[in-house]
Design an enzyme around this catalytic site. Structure first.
Site, short mmCIF file in Angstrom:
data_model
loop_
_atom_site.label_atom_id
_atom_site.label_comp_id
_atom_site.label_asym_id
_atom_site.label_seq_id
_atom_site.Cartn_x
_atom_site.Cartn_y
_atom_site.Cartn_z
N HIS A 130 -6.53 -5.87 -1.76
CA HIS A 130 -5.55 -4.82 -1.49
C HIS A 130 -4.51 -5.41 -0.54
O HIS A 130 -4.86 -5.82 0.57
CB HIS A 130 -6.22 -3.60 -0.86
CG HIS A 130 -5.29 -2.44 -0.65
ND1 HIS A 130 -4.88 -1.63 -1.68
CD2 HIS A 130 -4.71 -1.95 0.47
CE1 HIS A 130 -4.09 -0.69 -1.21
NE2 HIS A 130 -3.96 -0.86 0.10
N ASP B 147 -8.38 -2.85 -7.39
CA ASP B 147 -7.92 -2.55 -6.04
C ASP B 147 -9.06 -1.92 -5.23
O ASP B 147 -9.57 -0.85 -5.57
CB ASP B 147 -6.73 -1.59 -6.11
CG ASP B 147 -6.08 -1.36 -4.77
OD1 ASP B 147 -6.75 -0.80 -3.88
OD2 ASP B 147 -4.91 -1.75 -4.59
N SER C 201 0.83 -1.19 0.00
CA SER C 201 0.00 0.00 0.00
C SER C 201 0.87 1.25 0.00
O SER C 201 1.69 1.43 -0.90
CB SER C 201 -0.96 -0.04 1.20
OG SER C 201 -1.95 0.96 1.08
#
Length: 584
Positions: free
Chosen positions: A460, A367, A271
């Protein structure tokens, strides 16, 4: 043959705030066996106190006016001939309130529970090490506290190999958000967990992490709010924007602890940490002699400068505030800022061409973070047209899927009879998120040194979680999973350029789903509390099944009842959407 089954206990858990220990509420719960306390990183904290069916658990709310509590009931199926053994875990996780952070909610990403409990052996917990030399360098967290990392030493033939992971956790783009953040573990080491569980790519078990299990594995904690790239100080607010200095101090400390002698190393991150891994990849490489094998892995770090459902660029606006506030521009590649605005150079799509070190991109073409917070945020979708699709991909209608997938640029140019080389920067919403991502990585993928794994899951971060990194039911494209793909690329066993077919063709996905239930009628004492329940589950032989609940207590008691689930996909992460802060 093992049978699929779900058995959940307790039948009911009643819980309320029964007092305070300083600024920490004491949660009093009844029902079921003695609960296991687990913190927001999934780390073991011990058993709840009490006896009979009465339990007392102190929950750290960060001094706010309420507390998030997560109850998770888990069932591990182990099959030996016709015998099944059941292992139960009931965890309570206290998460920080975001009552102070009202407004734009692109300020957090974090894994609430980042990995299975290992059935084959005890979990690995690694202590926090603070970088004592950092203060003299001004390399401090938002609040001025020392930065830190978790290091687990390698062994055997991996003793001179290093894997460095940059923690993710969103960003703060204005003073208000950074002031809130500095009172959390994302802005201060005072609030960080003293131990973290290492799972997925950080696991020390060959059956969970076959290629990197015996390497020196490091997780550098994230406490600056600008992907380790900021440089500045706000005296009035008492905020230190020192991400770049933290990066350098951590590297210097690790080099002194043996990393300088590495024969091979991998920089990775998830991330916001994945974005940081892209930006710091060449700098990491420069630390080592030319003979050392260096590569980088960015997981869920391809944040796109995309057009949202309202025709605006939500993420570009947010990143603009971040870059200006935290002085990020001076640490962005000159090859990009010489011809583009620094905000655009914060986006990975505009700096991929400047990265000289071999780089692997692991990302979902759908995502969920970007879907929910960039493409179809509450600001872009005030009437909630996208709400069901945001919470459950199975509820996306044809038009929404078309928006996410779009029409490929080459098809548009063919229709218009225009001959133009595709660009992933100046695109409209008709192109679609998936196709924009594919256009952005097209040139990158042509280099033999780079690797690619883009699947069609609503996910994610897939390298940190054990269920998605490596397991019997992990996501795969053409029967090739993520851990195998990364390993083959790193060790030059084969080139890896994997792009999944469009949704919904991939049946191996671990999609993230959320379901919200308002239940003031569940108990006369439940008040206006909210219950967030994750959706379906997948249980099979040797697979740990888990069911999570999150309840928000606004200084009021609440009730949670058992809810059964049909077999489905494995779900491990949750997100709270009833406050401006969210968790991944």
């Amino acid at each position: 043959m093992a049978r699929k089954d779900q058995q959940w206990w307790p039948e009911m858990i009643d819980a309320s705030i029964g007092g305070w220990q300083g600024q920490r509420p004491i949660v009093v719960a009844s029902g079921g066996r003695r609960p296991v306390m687990v913190d927001s990183g999934g780390q073991w904290l011990g058993l709840a106190a009490g006896g009979g069916q009465q339990w007392r658990m102190v929950a750290d709310s960060g001094g706010n006016d309420g507390v998030f509590v997560v109850f998770a009931s888990s069932l591990a199926f182990l099959t030996h001939l016709n015998t099944m053994k059941y292992f139960w875990i009931l965890g309570i996780v206290s998460l920080l309130l975001a009552g102070c952070a009202r407004g734009f909610d692109l300020n957090w990403t974090e894994v609430v529970y980042d990995g299975e409990v290992a059935v084959g052996g005890p979990p690995l917990f690694v202590p926090l090490t603070l970088i004592q030399s950092a203060a003299a360098k001004g390399a401090v967290c938002l609040d001025g506290s020392l930065p830190g990392y978790h290091l687990h030493r390698g062994f055997g033939y991996g003793a001179n190999s290093w894997l460095v992971q940059l923690e993710g956790g969103g960003w703060c783009s204005d003073i208000r958000m950074c002031l809130y953040r500095k009172k959390t573990r994302r802005g201060s080491s005072y609030y960080m967990e003293k131990q973290l569980q290492f799972t997925g790519i950080l696991s020390d078990k060959p059956e969970e992490n076959p290629d990197f299990y015996n390497w020196n594995r490091v997780k550098i904690r994230y406490c600056d709010g600008a992907s380790f790239l900021g440089e500045g100080y706000n005296m009035a607010a008492g905020l230190f924007f020192r991400g770049q200095r933290i990066w350098l101090a951590a590297m210097e400390d690790l080099m002194s602890k043996g990393m300088r002698d590495a024969n091979q190393a991998l920089l990775t991150g998830c991330s916001a940490g994945g974005l940081a891994a892209i930006h710091h990849c060449d700098g990491f490489h420069a630390l080592f002699p030319a003979s050392t094998k260096i590569k980088c892995l960015a997981d869920a770090g391809m944040f796109l400068d995309a057009v949202d459902v309202a025709g605006r660029r939500t993420l570009r606006s947010f990143f603009g505030g971040l870059v200006n506030l935290q002085g990020v521009s001076r640490n962005l590649p000159r090859a990009c800022t010489s011809h583009l605005n620094p905000t655009l150079c914060f986006f990975p799509q505009n700096v991929l061409s400047t990265v000289q070190t071999p780089l692997f991109l692991l990302n979902s073409a759908y995502d969920v973070w970007q879907l929910q917070e960039s493409l179809a945020s509450k600001a872009a979708d005030p009437h909630g047209y996208w709400q069901d699709c945001n919470l459950n991909n199975a509820k996306c209608n044809t038009g929404q899927i078309q928006f996410l997938q779009g029409i490929h640029l080459l098809s548009i140019y063919a229709i218009l009879n225009v001959h133009i080389t595709p660009s992933c920067t100046n695109v409209s919403s008709i192109v679609g998120f998936r196709n924009q991502m594919l256009d952005c990585v097209e040139k990158f993928s042509l280099s033999s040194k780079n690797g690619l794994f883009i699947n069609s899951c609503f996910a994610h971060c897939q390298s940190e979680r054990q269920d998605t990194w490596f397991g019997n039911s992990s996501p795969a494209v053409s029967n090739k999973g993520i851990a195998k793909s990364v390993g083959d690329w790193y060790f030059d066993r084969s080139q890896v350029k994997i792009i999944d077919c469009p949704y919904p063709c991939d049946r191996t996905c671990h999609n993230l789903l959320w379901e919200f239930l308002r239940h003031p009628e569940s108990s006369p004492r439940s008040g206006s509390s909210l219950l967030l329940k994750s959706g379906a589950f997948y249980c099979a032989s040797g697979v740990l099944c888990r069911k999570f609940f999150i309840i928000f207590i606004p200084n009021a008691p609440f009730v949670m009842k058992r809810r059964k689930s049909d077999a489905g996909e494995a779900l491990f992460n949750l997100r709270s959407r009833f406050s401006p802060a969210f968790f991944f």
